[in-house]
Write a protein that holds these residues in place. Sequence first.
Motif, PDB file in Angstrom:
ATOM      1  N   THR A 151       0.901  -1.420   0.027  1.00 15.76           N
ATOM      2  CA  THR A 151      -0.081  -0.060   0.140  1.00 15.76           C
ATOM      3  C   THR A 151       1.004   1.396  -0.044  1.00 15.76           C
ATOM      4  O   THR A 151       2.014   1.226   0.754  1.00 15.76           O
ATOM      5  N   VAL A 152       0.299   2.141  -0.858  1.00 11.39           N
ATOM      6  CA  VAL A 152       1.153   3.505  -0.810  1.00 11.39           C
ATOM      7  C   VAL A 152      -0.038   4.551  -0.572  1.00 11.39           C
ATOM      8  O   VAL A 152      -0.795   4.787  -1.375  1.00 11.39           O
ATOM      9  N   MET A 153       0.414   4.971   0.703  1.00  9.77           N
ATOM     10  CA  MET A 153      -0.568   6.185   1.002  1.00  9.77           C
ATOM     11  C   MET A 153      -0.195   7.420   1.017  1.00  9.77           C
ATOM     12  O   MET A 153       0.894   7.925   1.327  1.00  9.77           O
ATOM     13  N   LEU A 154      -1.004   8.166  -0.162  1.00 10.82           N
ATOM     14  CA  LEU A 154      -0.436   9.352  -0.473  1.00 10.82           C
ATOM     15  C   LEU A 154      -0.971  10.584   0.632  1.00 10.82           C
ATOM     16  O   LEU A 154      -0.969  11.797   0.589  1.00 10.82           O
ATOM     17  N   GLY A 155      -1.942  10.100   1.491  1.00 11.64           N
ATOM     18  CA  GLY A 155      -2.521  10.901   2.554  1.00 11.64           C
ATOM     19  C   GLY A 155      -3.756  11.018   2.513  1.00 11.64           C
ATOM     20  O   GLY A 155      -4.377  10.847   1.610  1.00 11.64           O
ATOM     21  N   ASP A 156      -4.711  11.396   3.635  1.00  7.93           N
ATOM     22  CA  ASP A 156      -6.115  11.351   3.696  1.00  7.93           C
ATOM     23  C   ASP A 156      -6.320  13.101   3.656  1.00  7.93           C
ATOM     24  O   ASP A 156      -7.645  13.358   3.999  1.00  7.93           O
ATOM     25  N   ARG A 157      -5.606  13.848   3.212  1.00  7.82           N
ATOM     26  CA  ARG A 157      -6.089  15.233   3.354  1.00  7.82           C
ATOM     27  C   ARG A 157      -5.316  15.942   2.026  1.00  7.82           C
ATOM     28  O   ARG A 157      -5.140  17.182   2.064  1.00  7.82           O
ATOM     29  N   VAL A 158      -5.498  15.046   0.896  1.00  6.86           N
ATOM     30  CA  VAL A 158      -5.234  15.622  -0.428  1.00  6.86           C
ATOM     31  C   VAL A 158      -6.167  16.491  -1.017  1.00  6.86           C
ATOM     32  O   VAL A 158      -7.463  16.468  -1.066  1.00  6.86           O
ATOM     33  N   GLU A 159      -5.731  17.713  -1.306  1.00  5.87           N
ATOM     34  CA  GLU A 159      -6.544  18.810  -1.735  1.00  5.87           C
ATOM     35  C   GLU A 159      -6.044  19.380  -3.160  1.00  5.87           C
ATOM     36  O   GLU A 159      -4.787  18.867  -3.589  1.00  5.87           O
ATOM     37  N   ILE A 176      -2.520   2.358  -4.574  1.00  6.22           N
ATOM     38  CA  ILE A 176      -2.269   3.752  -4.019  1.00  6.22           C
ATOM     39  C   ILE A 176      -3.475   4.278  -3.537  1.00  6.22           C
ATOM     40  O   ILE A 176      -4.663   4.063  -4.120  1.00  6.22           O
ATOM     41  N   LEU A 177      -3.346   4.851  -2.526  1.00  5.22           N
ATOM     42  CA  LEU A 177      -4.566   5.204  -1.603  1.00  5.22           C
ATOM     43  C   LEU A 177      -4.360   6.719  -1.360  1.00  5.22           C
ATOM     44  O   LEU A 177      -3.000   7.344  -1.078  1.00  5.22           O
ATOM     45  N   SER A 178      -5.829   7.438  -1.389  1.00  7.07           N
ATOM     46  CA  SER A 178      -5.615   8.839  -1.049  1.00  7.07           C
ATOM     47  C   SER A 178      -6.912   9.400  -0.717  1.00  7.07           C
ATOM     48  O   SER A 178      -7.972   8.758  -1.112  1.00  7.07           O
ATOM     49  N   GLY A 179      -7.197  10.134   0.017  1.00  9.49           N
ATOM     50  CA  GLY A 179      -8.396  10.780   0.542  1.00  9.49           C
ATOM     51  C   GLY A 179      -8.311  12.227   0.447  1.00  9.49           C
ATOM     52  O   GLY A 179      -7.286  13.003  -0.119  1.00  9.49           O
ATOM     53  N   GLY A 180      -9.184  13.047   1.260  1.00 14.06           N
ATOM     54  CA  GLY A 180      -9.109  14.374   1.129  1.00 14.06           C
ATOM     55  C   GLY A 180     -10.239  15.026   0.572  1.00 14.06           C
ATOM     56  O   GLY A 180     -11.342  14.165   0.422  1.00 14.06           O
ATOM     57  N   GLU A 181     -10.192  16.229   0.071  1.00 17.95           N
ATOM     58  CA  GLU A 181     -11.313  16.780  -0.519  1.00 17.95           C
ATOM     59  C   GLU A 181     -10.824  17.614  -1.861  1.00 17.95           C
ATOM     60  O   GLU A 181     -10.349  18.609  -1.624  1.00 17.95           O
ATOM     61  N   LEU A 182     -11.034  17.056  -3.088  1.00 19.42           N
ATOM     62  CA  LEU A 182     -10.606  17.889  -4.388  1.00 19.42           C
ATOM     63  C   LEU A 182     -11.488  18.914  -4.833  1.00 19.42           C
ATOM     64  O   LEU A 182     -12.933  18.608  -4.393  1.00 19.42           O
ATOM     65  N   THR A 183     -11.261  19.653  -5.629  1.00 21.66           N
ATOM     66  CA  THR A 183     -12.398  20.625  -6.058  1.00 21.66           C
ATOM     67  C   THR A 183     -12.338  20.558  -7.479  1.00 21.66           C
ATOM     68  O   THR A 183     -11.345  20.195  -8.235  1.00 21.66           O
ATOM     69  N   VAL A 184     -13.372  21.219  -8.203  1.00 20.07           N
ATOM     70  CA  VAL A 184     -13.646  21.395  -9.497  1.00 20.07           C
ATOM     71  C   VAL A 184     -13.927  22.874  -9.626  1.00 20.07           C
ATOM     72  O   VAL A 184     -14.940  23.379  -9.121  1.00 20.07           O
ATOM     73  N   THR A 185     -13.120  23.649 -10.499  1.00 21.72           N
ATOM     74  CA  THR A 185     -13.680  24.707 -11.265  1.00 21.72           C
ATOM     75  C   THR A 185     -14.513  24.610 -12.074  1.00 21.72           C
ATOM     76  O   THR A 185     -14.066  24.236 -13.166  1.00 21.72           O
ATOM     77  N   ILE A 186     -15.696  25.119 -12.124  1.00 19.49           N
ATOM     78  CA  ILE A 186     -16.810  24.676 -13.046  1.00 19.49           C
ATOM     79  C   ILE A 186     -16.652  25.955 -14.182  1.00 19.49           C
ATOM     80  O   ILE A 186     -16.887  26.900 -13.822  1.00 19.49           O
TER      81      ILE A 186
END
Length: 433
Positions: free
Chosen positions: A283-291, A317-327
């Motif tokens: 497992t490769v954890m990139l973090g649970d707070r990726v933005e 590869i695992l990651s969490g957080g909250e990504l955004t979309v500029t509409i």
Amino acid sequence: MTDRAITDRDFLDGLFRTAIAAAHPSSCLPPHLPPPPTSGRLIVLAAGKAAGAMTEVAEQHYLGRGKFPVERLTGVAVARHGYGRPSQKIEMIEAGHPVPDAAGLAAAQKALALADQATADDLVLVLLSGGASANWIAPVEGLSFADKQAVTRALLRSGANIGEINTLRKHLSRIKGGRLARHAQPARVLTLAISDVPGDEPAVIGSGPTVPDPSTLADARAIVQRHRLALPEAATRALSDERNESPKPGDPAFAHSDYKLIARPADAFRAVESSAQKAGYETVMLGDRVEGEARIVAAEHAARALALQKAGRRAVILSGGELTVTIRGQGRGGPNQEYALALAMALHGAPGIAALAGDTDGTDGGAGSADDPAGARIDQTTLERARLLGLDPAHFLSDNDSTGFFTRIGDLIETGPTCTNVNDFRAIVVDSP
């Protein structure tokens, strides 16, 4: 679809279910429920996407096993439409999300009224989860409900992150940013929270209704400038009115207020890592707070997956957080679906790599309906299947229409309401070609 793609899909779906189960109130809430008050009332105020399930579990605990007198239990719970659960005594309300509606306005008014009635003998138990910011709506004086909706719409289109969004919300509200704790004085307040934000900051989760707020009106105004937000005139005035400054650390409102995190993204990912490792994957954890912007993060993660494959590593590869979309387009979608579409394009159909991106609450973006998709899956066949249907992935991405793309190829994730929320879940399986 190849046998390998089907196997990868089943494996990824299983990891997603593991993450959701680890954060569900039925497993994470009971160990943290406090003893009821000895003489006063137990006042339960719940808000967010897990509010229905949290209330259901709390009632079973106190009225069932705990034998707490039903006449001494009161409260109100509000969750997103479709996320309500049966309740015995506590009123259950379903309200709009992400754009608030009149039901959320009524729920906040009822919660504030109950808090105002609390005495020193009472325990105010606040059950908080992601989504509470939209579900508890109490505009400051001079700001109409329509104004508050307009502010929310502007924020959602801006690409602002969750911390920025909630900073603005807190300074336009009578319940957020520590103000609920102020209303509940002199009662004891205990908040049990499920975190859905990067960093698990109590002041950000549900816009921190029971904790001190480190952000300021000046911070809120800076966010407006940074994202060039066109706000209603009443909102602009409110952000310049010192009466709307939120209570800070040391305020007496928090003298009898305690706070506990009962489930975090990290807890869900620990359960997922264990499952992946048992299946023979590193497992490769990139973090649970990726933005960040979903399509940009997807390109970075695709490069990481291809590098791992080139090195001969069998990994998830695992990651969490909250990504955004500029509409900028006219389509439908959400951060996880847009991430998945951009990831598929960046991988160019690389064999041996598959991925899933979904929101643990069961809805990713969308129009606020409980049956909106949770996210999407991709694999080595995604682009080829799209080509055979005459679909141009780049066109769908530029139009922010990831839902339209994945609907056509049949790779949406549709879980329905999960009644919890520890934010985004992303997993990329990397195997040999």
